[in-house]
Enzyme design. Structure first.
Site, PDB file in Angstrom:
ATOM      1  N   ASN A 176       2.594   2.839   0.136  1.00  0.00           N
ATOM      2  CA  ASN A 176       3.685   3.188  -0.780  1.00  0.00           C
ATOM      3  C   ASN A 176       4.859   2.241  -0.604  1.00  0.00           C
ATOM      4  OD1 ASN A 176       2.029   5.263  -1.404  1.00  0.00           O
ATOM      5  ND2 ASN A 176       3.202   6.838  -0.340  1.00  0.00           N
ATOM      6  N   SER A 187      -6.654   7.101  -3.171  1.00  0.00           N
ATOM      7  CA  SER A 187      -7.924   7.270  -3.874  1.00  0.00           C
ATOM      8  C   SER A 187      -9.040   6.405  -3.298  1.00  0.00           C
ATOM      9  CB  SER A 187      -7.735   6.936  -5.355  1.00  0.00           C
ATOM     10  OG  SER A 187      -7.210   5.629  -5.482  1.00  0.00           O
ATOM     11  N   HIS A 223       2.129  -2.827   1.286  1.00  0.00           N
ATOM     12  CA  HIS A 223       2.243  -3.313  -0.097  1.00  0.00           C
ATOM     13  C   HIS A 223       3.688  -3.645  -0.477  1.00  0.00           C
ATOM     14  CE1 HIS A 223      -1.862  -1.401  -1.393  1.00  0.00           C
ATOM     15  NE2 HIS A 223      -2.012  -2.502  -0.692  1.00  0.00           N
TER      16      HIS A 223
HETATM   17  P1  OAD Z   1      -3.845   6.593  -6.350  1.00  0.00           P
HETATM   18  O1  OAD Z   1      -3.011   7.028  -7.502  1.00  0.00           O
HETATM   19  O2  OAD Z   1      -5.004   5.707  -6.610  1.00  0.00           O
HETATM   20  O3  OAD Z   1      -4.403   7.853  -5.572  1.00  0.00           O
HETATM   21  C1  OAD Z   1      -3.591   8.932  -5.235  1.00  0.00           C
HETATM   22  C2  OAD Z   1      -4.401   9.907  -4.431  1.00  0.00           C
HETATM   23  O4  OAD Z   1      -3.532  10.944  -3.996  1.00  0.00           O
HETATM   24  C3  OAD Z   1      -5.543  10.581  -5.198  1.00  0.00           C
HETATM   25  O5  OAD Z   1      -6.733  10.453  -4.453  1.00  0.00           O
HETATM   26  C4  OAD Z   1      -5.132  12.050  -5.295  1.00  0.00           C
HETATM   27  O6  OAD Z   1      -6.217  12.940  -5.157  1.00  0.00           O
HETATM   28  C5  OAD Z   1      -4.199  12.178  -4.081  1.00  0.00           C
HETATM   29  N1  OAD Z   1      -3.173  13.235  -4.218  1.00  0.00           N
HETATM   30  C6  OAD Z   1      -2.591  13.710  -5.341  1.00  0.00           C
HETATM   31  N2  OAD Z   1      -1.693  14.672  -5.048  1.00  0.00           N
HETATM   32  C7  OAD Z   1      -1.693  14.799  -3.705  1.00  0.00           C
HETATM   33  C8  OAD Z   1      -0.974  15.620  -2.779  1.00  0.00           C
HETATM   34  N3  OAD Z   1      -0.068  16.513  -3.202  1.00  0.00           N
HETATM   35  N4  OAD Z   1      -1.232  15.492  -1.461  1.00  0.00           N
HETATM   36  C9  OAD Z   1      -2.154  14.581  -1.021  1.00  0.00           C
HETATM   37  N5  OAD Z   1      -2.857  13.789  -1.845  1.00  0.00           N
HETATM   38  C10 OAD Z   1      -2.643  13.877  -3.170  1.00  0.00           C
HETATM   39  O7  OAD Z   1      -2.824   5.918  -5.309  1.00  0.00           O
HETATM   40  P2  OAD Z   1      -3.136   4.959  -4.085  1.00  0.00           P
HETATM   41  O8  OAD Z   1      -4.501   5.219  -3.547  1.00  0.00           O
HETATM   42  O9  OAD Z   1      -1.986   5.031  -3.170  1.00  0.00           O
HETATM   43  O10 OAD Z   1      -0.965  -0.913  -5.080  1.00  0.00           O
HETATM   44  O11 OAD Z   1      -3.146   3.547  -4.781  1.00  0.00           O
HETATM   45  C11 OAD Z   1      -3.386   2.438  -3.964  1.00  0.00           C
HETATM   46  C12 OAD Z   1      -2.653   1.246  -4.512  1.00  0.00           C
HETATM   47  O12 OAD Z   1      -2.990   1.039  -5.870  1.00  0.00           O
HETATM   48  C13 OAD Z   1      -1.145   1.398  -4.549  1.00  0.00           C
HETATM   49  O13 OAD Z   1      -0.530   1.081  -3.320  1.00  0.00           O
HETATM   50  C14 OAD Z   1      -0.763   0.427  -5.588  1.00  0.00           C
HETATM   51  C15 OAD Z   1      -1.779   0.807  -6.607  1.00  0.00           C
HETATM   52  O14 OAD Z   1      -1.986  -0.055  -7.593  1.00  0.00           O
HETATM   53  C16 OAD Z   1      -0.125  -1.886  -5.419  1.00  0.00           C
HETATM   54  O15 OAD Z   1       0.855  -1.712  -6.102  1.00  0.00           O
HETATM   55  C17 OAD Z   1      -0.513  -3.197  -4.845  1.00  0.00           C
END
Ligand code: OAD
Length: 232
Positions: free
Chosen positions: A94, A181, A111
């Protein structure tokens, strides 16, 4: 799941941990911002084509992140760190500062950081809370007059300080992943490294991540429900 004070804990967080603070996740919002795919505004190509659009996107994110508050999940991780001290390491994907505002200290933003910018020539990051929402107000470096960009790792760029991440992972006895995710590498591949060295691997989130098969334990629930139960 139980943590002991002998554990060395490596935590990896993603957008999900800030969801209950009101910040949209990437995939949850359909990956869209104002009709653009995130990949269309978070890449070096997007910056080359339209820096005003890119700054508009990150200015809006600065606005949202600065009005959000840390939630019970961020606070629980800061409490766990207080107990474990140097046996704790937090790596976040984040770019918001909610972990720091909850009290986390041993934290790395792989990131980048939303509240830093850097000159495209001098490359030195500096604190910046500015909002640049029109083409006329784009920031320029006060030293060399080159364009200033967000200090964010875009798609296709290498995350910051991977060497320290691998070193810390190497020392860990528990690898805890929260709210990501499992779709963006190299972060999504860290669980495989942890498995190779027989580190305990745990995922917390409301649904299984894409790389769920790699985790030994999956706890389904939100960050604010589950993380407070882990404080030793
Ligand atoms: P995603 O939006 O891909 O995934 C978010 C995850 O959080 C999902 O698996 C949801 O199930 C979970 N989630 C939702 N609500 C939640 C809660 N209340 N408690 C716990 N988990 C919850 O976001 P990231 O995986 O962080 O990169 O994305 C990875 C990267 O892709 C980011 O850092 C960004 C993005 O593009 C860059 O900007 C380089």
């Amino acid at each position: 799941m139980r943590l002991t004070r002998q554990d060395r804990l490596f935590v990896l967080t993603g957008a999900g941990i800030s969801a209950e603070s009101g910040l949209a996740t990437f995939r949850g919002s359909g990956g869209l911002w104002n009709g653009y795919r995130v990949e269309q505004v978070a890449t070096p190509e997007a910056w080359a084509a339209d820096p005003a659009l890119v700054w508009h996107f990150y200015s809006q994110r600065r606005r949202n992140a600065s009005s959000a508050q840390p939630n019970a999940g961020h606070l629980a991780l800061a409490q766990i760190e207080q107990q474990l001290g140097d046996r704790f390491y937090l790596c976040t994907q984040n770019v918001d500062e909610l972990h720091e505002r909850a009290g986390s200290q041993r934290i790395h933003h792989m990131h980048g950081n939303l509240f830093q910018s850097r000159c495209t020539q001098c490359n030195q990051p500096f604190p910046d809370t500015g909002l640049y929402e029109t083409a006329e107000t784009l920031p320029m470096c006060t030293n060399c007059n080159a364009p200033v960009r967000p200090h964010i790792v875009w798609f296709g760029e290498i995350p910051l300080d991977m060497d320290t991440i691998y070193d810390k992972l190497n020392e860990a006895t528990v690898f805890l992943v929260v709210g990501t995710s499992g779709s963006v590498y190299p972060a999504a591949g860290l669980v495989n490294i942890a498995n190779q060295q027989r580190t305990r691997t745990i995922y917390i989130g409301p649904e299984e991540p894409l790389n769920h098969e790699a985790f030994k334990e999956i706890l389904l629930g939100t960050a604010t429900q589950l993380l407070p139960t882990l404080v030793p």
